[in-house]
Structure formats: structure tokens, C-alpha cells
Design a protein around this motif. Structure first.
Motif, PDB file in Angstrom:
ATOM      1  N   THR A 157      38.900  77.208  47.493  1.00  0.00           N
ATOM      2  CA  THR A 157      39.200  77.914  48.735  1.00  0.00           C
ATOM      3  C   THR A 157      39.259  76.942  49.911  1.00  0.00           C
ATOM      4  O   THR A 157      40.157  77.031  50.757  1.00  0.00           O
ATOM      5  N   GLU A 199      42.497  75.142  49.671  1.00  0.00           N
ATOM      6  CA  GLU A 199      43.632  75.999  50.029  1.00  0.00           C
ATOM      7  C   GLU A 199      43.701  76.173  51.553  1.00  0.00           C
ATOM      8  O   GLU A 199      44.778  76.143  52.150  1.00  0.00           O
ATOM      9  N   ARG A 200      42.529  76.333  52.174  1.00  0.00           N
ATOM     10  CA  ARG A 200      42.506  76.497  53.625  1.00  0.00           C
ATOM     11  C   ARG A 200      43.013  75.223  54.312  1.00  0.00           C
ATOM     12  O   ARG A 200      43.814  75.284  55.239  1.00  0.00           O
ATOM     13  N   ALA A 257      46.738  74.757  54.427  1.00  0.00           N
ATOM     14  CA  ALA A 257      47.521  75.581  55.354  1.00  0.00           C
ATOM     15  C   ALA A 257      47.981  74.787  56.566  1.00  0.00           C
ATOM     16  O   ALA A 257      48.950  75.159  57.229  1.00  0.00           O
ATOM     17  N   GLU A 258      47.306  73.691  56.858  1.00  0.00           N
ATOM     18  CA  GLU A 258      47.615  72.929  58.070  1.00  0.00           C
ATOM     19  C   GLU A 258      49.107  72.576  58.163  1.00  0.00           C
ATOM     20  O   GLU A 258      49.709  72.695  59.214  1.00  0.00           O
ATOM     21  N   LEU A 317      51.327  74.002  55.902  1.00  0.00           N
ATOM     22  CA  LEU A 317      51.989  75.024  55.088  1.00  0.00           C
ATOM     23  C   LEU A 317      52.368  74.479  53.704  1.00  0.00           C
ATOM     24  O   LEU A 317      53.478  74.732  53.211  1.00  0.00           O
ATOM     25  N   LYS A 318      51.429  73.762  53.083  1.00  0.00           N
ATOM     26  CA  LYS A 318      51.689  73.299  51.707  1.00  0.00           C
ATOM     27  C   LYS A 318      51.883  74.491  50.788  1.00  0.00           C
ATOM     28  O   LYS A 318      51.263  75.530  50.954  1.00  0.00           O
ATOM     29  N   ARG A 319      52.721  74.292  49.781  1.00  0.00           N
ATOM     30  CA  ARG A 319      52.799  75.250  48.703  1.00  0.00           C
ATOM     31  C   ARG A 319      51.544  75.039  47.864  1.00  0.00           C
ATOM     32  O   ARG A 319      51.245  73.904  47.482  1.00  0.00           O
ATOM     33  N   ARG A 346      47.225  78.189  43.086  1.00  0.00           N
ATOM     34  CA  ARG A 346      45.784  78.406  43.104  1.00  0.00           C
ATOM     35  C   ARG A 346      45.146  78.060  41.771  1.00  0.00           C
ATOM     36  O   ARG A 346      45.804  78.053  40.731  1.00  0.00           O
ATOM     37  N   ALA A 347      43.818  77.813  41.836  1.00  0.00           N
ATOM     38  CA  ALA A 347      43.062  77.523  40.622  1.00  0.00           C
ATOM     39  C   ALA A 347      42.839  78.813  39.850  1.00  0.00           C
ATOM     40  O   ALA A 347      42.540  79.841  40.433  1.00  0.00           O
ATOM     41  N   PRO A 348      42.972  78.773  38.527  1.00  0.00           N
ATOM     42  CA  PRO A 348      42.612  79.960  37.733  1.00  0.00           C
ATOM     43  C   PRO A 348      41.089  80.087  37.685  1.00  0.00           C
ATOM     44  O   PRO A 348      40.376  79.148  38.020  1.00  0.00           O
ATOM     45  N   ASP A 349      40.605  81.276  37.265  1.00  0.00           N
ATOM     46  CA  ASP A 349      39.152  81.460  37.158  1.00  0.00           C
ATOM     47  C   ASP A 349      38.564  80.494  36.125  1.00  0.00           C
ATOM     48  O   ASP A 349      37.489  79.955  36.301  1.00  0.00           O
ATOM     49  N   THR A 409      58.890  76.336  39.014  1.00  0.00           N
ATOM     50  CA  THR A 409      59.370  77.040  40.209  1.00  0.00           C
ATOM     51  C   THR A 409      58.363  76.968  41.359  1.00  0.00           C
ATOM     52  O   THR A 409      58.755  77.057  42.523  1.00  0.00           O
ATOM     53  N   ARG A 420      50.347  79.769  59.856  1.00  0.00           N
ATOM     54  CA  ARG A 420      49.275  78.869  59.414  1.00  0.00           C
ATOM     55  C   ARG A 420      47.944  79.627  59.353  1.00  0.00           C
ATOM     56  O   ARG A 420      47.198  79.497  58.386  1.00  0.00           O
ATOM     57  N   ALA A 451      47.931  81.767  56.301  1.00  0.00           N
ATOM     58  CA  ALA A 451      47.694  80.978  55.080  1.00  0.00           C
ATOM     59  C   ALA A 451      46.214  80.639  54.950  1.00  0.00           C
ATOM     60  O   ALA A 451      45.659  80.618  53.840  1.00  0.00           O
ATOM     61  N   GLN A 452      45.550  80.394  56.081  1.00  0.00           N
ATOM     62  CA  GLN A 452      44.106  80.124  56.040  1.00  0.00           C
ATOM     63  C   GLN A 452      43.329  81.388  55.672  1.00  0.00           C
ATOM     64  O   GLN A 452      42.405  81.348  54.871  1.00  0.00           O
ATOM     65  N   ALA A 493      43.290  82.292  51.974  1.00  0.00           N
ATOM     66  CA  ALA A 493      42.755  81.289  51.043  1.00  0.00           C
ATOM     67  C   ALA A 493      41.589  81.890  50.273  1.00  0.00           C
ATOM     68  O   ALA A 493      40.730  82.559  50.848  1.00  0.00           O
ATOM     69  N   GLY A 494      41.591  81.670  48.980  1.00  0.00           N
ATOM     70  CA  GLY A 494      40.497  82.159  48.155  1.00  0.00           C
ATOM     71  C   GLY A 494      40.664  83.601  47.698  1.00  0.00           C
ATOM     72  O   GLY A 494      39.834  84.109  46.964  1.00  0.00           O
ATOM     73  N   ARG A 512      43.431  86.697  46.012  1.00  0.00           N
ATOM     74  CA  ARG A 512      44.522  86.739  45.027  1.00  0.00           C
ATOM     75  C   ARG A 512      45.812  87.241  45.682  1.00  0.00           C
ATOM     76  O   ARG A 512      46.767  87.595  44.980  1.00  0.00           O
ATOM     77  N   TYR A 568      57.230  79.592  53.252  1.00  0.00           N
ATOM     78  CA  TYR A 568      57.574  79.589  51.832  1.00  0.00           C
ATOM     79  C   TYR A 568      57.934  80.978  51.328  1.00  0.00           C
ATOM     80  O   TYR A 568      57.555  81.979  51.913  1.00  0.00           O
TER      81      TYR A 568
END
Lengths: 300, 485
Positions: free
Chosen positions: A253, A256-257, A260-261, A263-265, A268-271, A286, B250, B253-254, B257-258, B260, B471
Motif C-alpha cells: 500500500t 502504491e501510494r 501515485a506521485e 501516476l505510475k501504472r 497490485r500485489a496478490p494476497d 497489457t 493523483r 490514486a493515493q 491504494a491498498g 481492490r 490511465y
């Protein structure tokens, strides 16, 4: 990191030449700029080798190398990229004993199962090599707009992709996350499994001796805890695959946060780590492709 | 699709045109509007706000501002509708509702166009010829997908409840871009229109009632940023679709995060419109004007950076200024109007500020001499020359009728300058040489490339950006991906 077990050599025994596994950045094998290395053990905790622990500076150097390589790699014909990746598979076949040994030790497999894992890894790479010049036809195409215009959508690589490779599956998982990124024309900064990095270094040696241009794949050992957050927040990284952070929702998380700075694609990590023998589908390609749509008037 | 800016006069001195106002009698405005939740208009629990005509500052209506509890009620309604009705309805039946909606949009096109121009300030010619017909086309297009999803390649399972937040520049059209694919794929929606342009979304709610769309499938919550944040961050929202600024994108997106949640973001742009010396100059001038003055420049894919090859710079600028002098700025409801009102006082302030920064940084301002109305929000079509890549007016999205002009000598220099931006939404190319068009199209890092045309949109054509322009894609088969698992 737990301390690995050691034993004392007998007087007449030949002493092994132990290898220090280094990083792979821009086609070269530098030591970590930080000077840190760590001991890698096999599945039973016995010492295997020293590996470099990549630092933030190493991650930055790897991004610079990947960015520099991007235009050339994305600009090659898809046919050529496919051939180069197929060539990597050929060289892997050549080095079967080395890979089998690396996977056995890393994952604690029997020789037979390690052979099967290698077979699957090579087959996976061949599968993705073949996709290089087909994916555009499957996910792109002409759009029948309501007017006198030629209109076509084509996939293009996203750019520099940071990949956190899975922790457990040291070769099949590794190939399964790396191949789709580069087959589609992206360049990669890959962070290996922390506890099982050696098959990745062996793969780096294969990449260096095949036709993959330097910088297209950069490999950092030592786990994602160090370089992961830096790659996630790096403004010249276009996408990040967090697969390696499976089972670490807090870390994933935070990355991922940070991503966002710019806007990266983010993939996500799977469980939990997936079963890498499953049909991979198109998702991993894709996820790191952009769609470009070009218009032109028709007329006489 | 119709050209969005046609030549209304030719030559240096414009003819006098008699006003040709579109009647607003067709629009039946209520003094106040509630929220549209579970098939009915309901009072909001929170405050209300006024929506005005940006051309006159006249108050058009009072609109409820949804608070968190209102948003929660809307999400619950959407969830119920998804679980009980819409998520299980066969695709061919869902399709028929979408076809109905498309038809009603066509039938009520004039009403929608007038209301859009009143609330937004855009010329009636644009709302009538572009916004409303393209919105109807999106419903027609996605209606047909509803029973063909197994052929699209993205699976057939809807994501669930979609939270959608849309901007003020194309209020009805952006609603259509969001709602049509969501519903076609079997999702239900909670949509928040922009606070300055809520009225066509509320009229769309009436259209949903008229189509007998099952209650809760479409819910519309009006409000400002806080309402949007409540929609996006609601735990029971499975998919977030946002069109707006990169800054808000932005933070979304934040915020996700975390989770689904699936996310698609269509954000800002600073498109380069590249004119080579062999371009057909009159067509290029039309494309440049269309690229930056269409919809008052309130377009995320606007061609706001003009890159001109040095050898044709003087000639092109002369022609451009001459053409700009014929643009009619004024009453949005006048059918002769080319450039309407700036959407809000706040946006006008931002355009003024960035233009003043352009002056202060040494760029040269030229604007069309025109009599602007004394009430409302107006800004004349403007170009800045002598702009360098470091200038803020060459880097930041102005979102107004302001064009920054830069020059280049070689194609490689043009590519380097065009790509020198954190954005990557769109780009334009003007040249008669086919191989150069295709080479340029390959080099430009942008999601939509218009060659010898600009600002064309179509329901079948995927739209969306590279890099910090966001995106995901909207439109075409690609537009289904965000709404399926």
C-alpha cells in the motif's frame, strides 16, 4: 537475515572458489554502490554465496540505464525483440545444469522437479517471445468511426517498469514477471527475491551473453525493502509491478501510494504468490501497454 | 462527426451578423433540484448551492449538495440494484434500456443542448453538433456491446458499483462516456457531476425515469470536491472513474491504494500541435483554431502548445491572427457564436493569472480585439509568441483560450519539444508527407494523435493518456476493460 551454518574444511580438502554475485545494471555487473552484501543460504540454511544488497543509489543507476535503453528497445521491430528473447531461451537451454542447480538449492526441490521448473521457465520465455509480434494484432485494431477518417489503435510500451519479482518462485516466477514486460518493448528494473536471488543472477549472466541490449533488463538483488519504495516514488519510472510484495499489504500500500506521485501504472500485489504454472493470460503484458489512437482524414 | 469550428466569415473585416438566438423556452428549469437516488429525486441532507449561467451570472437553479450520508444512500441503492436486478439481467435486455436512453437523448437533443449551453457557457453550435449527438452515439455504441461481452476479451463479470466523477467542460458527454460502458457491462453507478454544471446530469436522471430504467441503476449526487471524495473513497464502491485535473487524479490514486478498487483516470494535458513547412496552411490554421478555441479551450486534449517549423512561422502566424479575428465571441445561445463564456469566475481567474505569468516571463501576448459582454466570465482568444519550453505557459495546463507558440527546425527537435512534458494525452501533426506523419505518430508519447485534423472524438475510438495524463481508455472496445473482471 538468519546466520547461515558453516563447517570447517579438512586439511587436504580443496577449498571452493566462492562467488560473489553482483548486480546487473546497464549490461555490466557492478558491486552495490553501498558496498553491502548479504549471505544467501539454501533451503536448509546452508551458506550458498554472497549477494549484493542493492541500495537506493543502485536503484537510481538502474533507472537511468533502463531509461537510456528504452528508446532503442521500444524502437526495434517486434520481430527482432521476439528473436532476441527466443535467443535467451536457447542460451538457457545451454546452461541447464547451472539453472537446475540454482533452482534446486534455492527452492529445495528434487533434481527432477527442478528440471521441470526449468522446462516450464524456458517454455514460458518462448511463449512470451512469440507474443512480441502478435500482441498488437490481438489488442489493437481499426476503429470504425462515424466519419471520413482512418482511425487505428495500437499498443505501445509504457516505458521503464519496476518489477518486484516473487519471493518464492525463483526462476519460473521470475521469468513470468520479467518476460511480458520486455517482450512488449518496455525496459525493466527488476528486484529479485531476497532469500532466493541466485537463479536471477544466473539469468543476468545469460542476458549479458545473449543479444539483449544493456539496460533493457537491470537486476537488483537484496530484496525490495530497500529499493522498492525508491522505485515506487521515482519520477522517471512509468509503472511498477508489486507482485513480489505478496503477503505484505502494508508495504504494498505504501508503494502504491508513492507511485501515485507521477501516476505510475501499478500492478497490485496478490494476497499470496500465485501458482506460476497457470496459464498467464495477457494481463501481464497489457498492464504495461498504452493504447495510442491515430486519426487521419480520408479524401481525394 | 461535424467539424467543431467552421469558418463563419472570410477576409479581414467580419460582416455584421444579426443575432440568431436559440430559444431557451424549450428548457423547463425548476427552481431547485434534489439528488437522484434509487430512481427518485430526494432532498439532500446537506446544504444546497446555486448553479449560474457563466454568460450572464444569472442563477439558474438551486441544487442539493450531497453529504457523506447521501452518498452512502446512493451507493447502497446502487449495490441493491446491482445485486437484485442489473447484475443478473441478460445482456440483451440491458442493451434495450441503453438503446432507449440513446433514443431519448436524440429526441430531447435540443433541450439538452440549450440546457448545456446555459449552464456551461459553451456555444450552442457545439452543444448541438458535438456534445449531444456524441453522447447519444456512446449509448448506442455501448448498448450493442451489452450482449457481446464474451467477444471483447475482458471477461463478462461486471465489477459492481462504479463511482464516477466528471468535469464541467463536457458535462453530458462525459456522463455518457462514463455511464454507457458501465451499464453495458452490468455495473450500477453513482455519478457526481461538476458543481458548476449539474443540470444536464439531472435532466439525464429524468431520461432514466422516462426509459423505465430500474431504480438504483443510475444515481446522481450533486456537490463539490467533498462529495466527489465521498464517492471515490466509499468502501462499497468497486470501481472509480474520474475525469479532471491531474492534481485530483493523483489524490484519487493515493486514496485507493491498498484497496481492490479498479481505477481509470483521464487527467490533464498540454498537447503539442506540430506544423511542418509543407503543411496545407489554411487547413492547419483551421486545426489550430479548432484545437485551442473549441469549447473556449476547456478541453483536456486541447492543442495548447503550437510548434511551428521556423521557415513557415511568419506566414502561419499572419494567417492564424487573421482567422482568429473572425471568431465571434459572445452569447452562447447565439447560433453564430464560435467562442462562448469561460465556465466560472474561478477558472477565469486562473486563466488571467497564468496569462499574466506569460507576460511577466517575457512572452508576447496578442489577443483578438472584440467587445466582451459586461456581465459573465469572458476571455478573448489569445496567443503568446516568443514562448520557451521553460515558461509556465508552455508547461502548465491553462484550460482556456490561450495558445503558446514555440518554433522548431528539425523533426527530431519537434519530437523532443512535443514530448517534453509530464503529460501525454494528445498531439497534432500537420504535414503533407505520409511517411513523416507515421514517423511522428510513432515518436509522440500521447494517447491520441491527430494528423491533419484535431479534436475529433468518436464512440468507437479509445481515448486516454500516457504518463501523468492518467490511465485507462474510454471509448471503443478498450473502454469496456475498466468495467469488467
Amino acid at each position: 537475515m538468519t546466520r547461515t551454518t558453516t563447517r570447517t574444511a579438512k586439511a587436504d580438502e580443496r577449498i571452493d572458489v566462492r562467488k560473489t554475485y553482483k548486480l546487473y545494471i546497464g549490461g555490466a555487473f557492478p558491486r552495490s554502490e553501498s558496498g553491502y552484501s548479504y549471505e544467501v543460504a539454501d533451503s536448509r540454511g546452508r551458506f550458498l554465496a554472497n549477494a549484493a544488497r542493492a541500495s537506493r543509489k543502485d536503484a537510481r543507476d538502474a533507472v537511468v540505464a533502463a531509461r537510456k535503453a528504452f528508446g532503442g528497445w521500444a524502437g526495434r521491430t517486434a520481430y527482432n525483440r521476439g528473436q532476441i528473447l527466443y535467443r535467451v531461451a536457447e542460451v538457457m537451454e545451454d546452461r541447464r545444469p547451472q539453472f537446475v542447480d540454482a533452482v534446486r538449492k534455492a527452492e529445495g526441490l528434487t533434481a527432477a522437479r527442478a528440471e521441470t521448473t526449468l522446462d516450464r521457465s524456458i517454455d514460458r520465455l518462448v511463449w512470451y517471445a512469440g507474443w512480441a509480434d502478435k500482441i498488437a494484432q490481438v489488442v489493437g485494431g481499426a476503429n470504425p468511426v462515424a466519419g471520413p477518417y482512418f482511425n487505428i489503435s495500437s499498443p505501445e510500451p509504457t516505458g521503464v517498469v519496476a518489477v518486484l519479482a516473487p519471493e518464492q518462485s525463483s526462476l519460473l516466477g521470475l521469468v513470468s514477471v520479467l518476460a511480458p514486460v520486455v517482450a512488449t518493448g518496455n525496459t525493466a528494473v527488476l528486484v529479485t527475491s531476497e532469500s532466493r536471488p541466485l537463479p536471477a543472477v544466473t539469468l543476468a549472466e545469460v542476458l549479458a551473453t545473449s543479444d539483449v541490449p544493456g539496460g533493457v533488463v537491470n537486476i537488483l538483488t537484496g530484496g525490495y525493502a530497500g529499493p522498492g519504495p525508491w522505485l515506487a516514488s521515482h519520477m522517471d519510472v512509468n509503472a511498477i509491478d508489486l507482485t513480489g510484495a505478496a503477503g505484505d499489504p502494508e508495504g504494498a500500500t505504501a508503494m502504491e501510494r508513492a507511485a501515485a506521485e507521477n501516476l505510475k501504472r501499478v500492478r497490485r500485489a496478490p494476497d499470496a504468490e500465485p501458482d506460476w504454472t497457470d496459464d498467464p493470460g495477457l494481463d501481464r503484458m497489457t498492464a504495461f501497454l498504452e493504447t495510442k489512437t491515430v486519426w487521419h482524414p480520408k479524401g481525394i | 462527426m461535424a467539424s467543431s469550428t467552421s469558418t463563419s466569415t472570410s477576409g479581414g473585416s467580419p460582416f455584421e451578423y444579426a443575432p440568431a438566438p436559440e430559444s431557451r423556452a424549450i428548457v423547463d428549469l425548476k427552481p431547485s433540484y434534489g439528488l437522484f437516488v434509487d430512481g427518485d429525486f430526494v432532498d439532500g441532507r446537506g446544504r444546497s448551492f446555486k448553479t449560474i449561467s457563466p454568460a450572464t451570472e444569472e442563477v439558474l437553479a438551486e441544487v442539493a449538495e450531497a453529504d457523506e450520508a447521501d452518498v452512502d444512500a446512493a451507493v447502497r441503492a446502487a449495490r441493491r440494484a446491482h445485486t437484485r436486478v442489473w447484475g443478473r439481467m441478460p445482456g440483451k435486455e440491458r442493451a434495450k434500456y441503453l438503446f432507449r436512453i440513446a433514443r431519448i437523448i436524440q429526441e430531447r437533443a435540443r433541450e439538452l443542448a440549450v440546457l448545456e449551453s446555459l449552464d456551461n457557457g459553451k456555444p450552442i453550435r457545439e452543444s448541438r453538433d458535438v456534445d449531444v449527438p456524441t453522447a447519444a452515439a456512446h449509448f448506442f455504441y455501448y448498448a450493442g456491446w451489452a450482449d457481446k461481452l464474451e467477444y471483447a476479451g475482458y471477461g463478462t463479470t461486471p465489477v459492481g458499483v462504479a463511482g464516477q466523477v466528471i468535469p464541467w467542460n463536457f458535462p453530458l458527454l462525459m456522463l455518457a462516456w462514463k455511464v454507457a460502458p458501465a451499464l453495458a457491462c452490468g455495473n450500477t453507478v453513482v455519478l457526481k457531476p461538476a458543481e458548476t454544471t449539474p443540470l444536464t446530469a439531472l435532466l439525464f436522471a429524468e431520461i432514466c425515469q422516462q426509459a423505465d430504467l430500474p431504480p438504483g441503476v443510475v444515481n446522481i449526487v450533486t456537490g463539490a470536491g467533498a462529495t466527489g471524495a465521498a464517492v471515490v473513497s466509499h468502501d462499497d464502491v468497486d470501481k472509480v472513474a474520474f475525469t479532471g485535473s491531474t492534481g485530483v487524479g493523483r489524490s484519487i490514486a493515493q486514496a485507493v491504494a491498498g484497496t481492490r478498487k479498479k481505477v481509470t483516470l483521464e487527467l490533464g494535458g498540454k498537447a503539442a500541435n506540430v506544423v511542418f513547412d509543407d503543411a496545407p496552411l489554411d487547413q492547419a490554421v483551421e486545426g489550430i483554431v479548432d484545437g485551442i478555441f473549441f469549447n473556449q479551450g476547456h478541453v483536456c486534449c486541447a492543442g495548447s502548445r503550437l510548434l511551428v517549423q521556423e521557415s513557415v512561422y511568419d506566414e502561419l502566424l499572419d494567417r492564424l491572427k487573421r482567422r482568429m479575428s473572425t471568431l465571434r465571441v459572445g452569447d452562447p445561445l447565439d447560433k453564430n457564436t464560435d467562442v462562448g463564456a469561460i465556465n466560472s469566475g474561478e477558472q477565469l481567474q486562473r486563466i488571467r493569472e497564468l496569462s499574466e505569468v506569460g507576460d511577466a516571463e517575457g512572452a508576447e501576448r496578442w489577443e483578438v480585439a472584440c467587445d466582451l459582454p459586461t456581465t459573465g466570465f469572458w476571455f478573448p482568444p489569445t496567443i503568446f509568441t516568443g514562448v520557451s519550453q521553460a515558461h509556465r505557459i508552455a508547461r502548465e495546463e491553462i484550460f482556456g483560450p490561450v495558445l503558446s507558440v514555440l518554433t522548431f527546425r528539425t523533426p527530431h527537435e519537434a519530437v523532443e519539444k512535443a514530448n517534453n512534458t509530464p503529460y501525454g494525452l494528445s498531439a497534432g501533426i500537420w504535414t503533407e508527407k505520409g511517411s513523416r506523419i507515421l514517423w511522428m505518430a510513432d515518436q509522440l508519447r500521447a494517447g491520441v494523435v491527430w494528423a491533419n485534423t484535431f479534436n475529433k472524438f468518436d464512440a468507437t475510438s479509445p481515448f486516454g493518456g500516457y504518463k501523468e495524463s492518467g490511465y485507462g481508455r474510454e471509448g471503443g472496445r478498450h473502454g469496456l476493460e475498466g468495467y469488467l473482471r
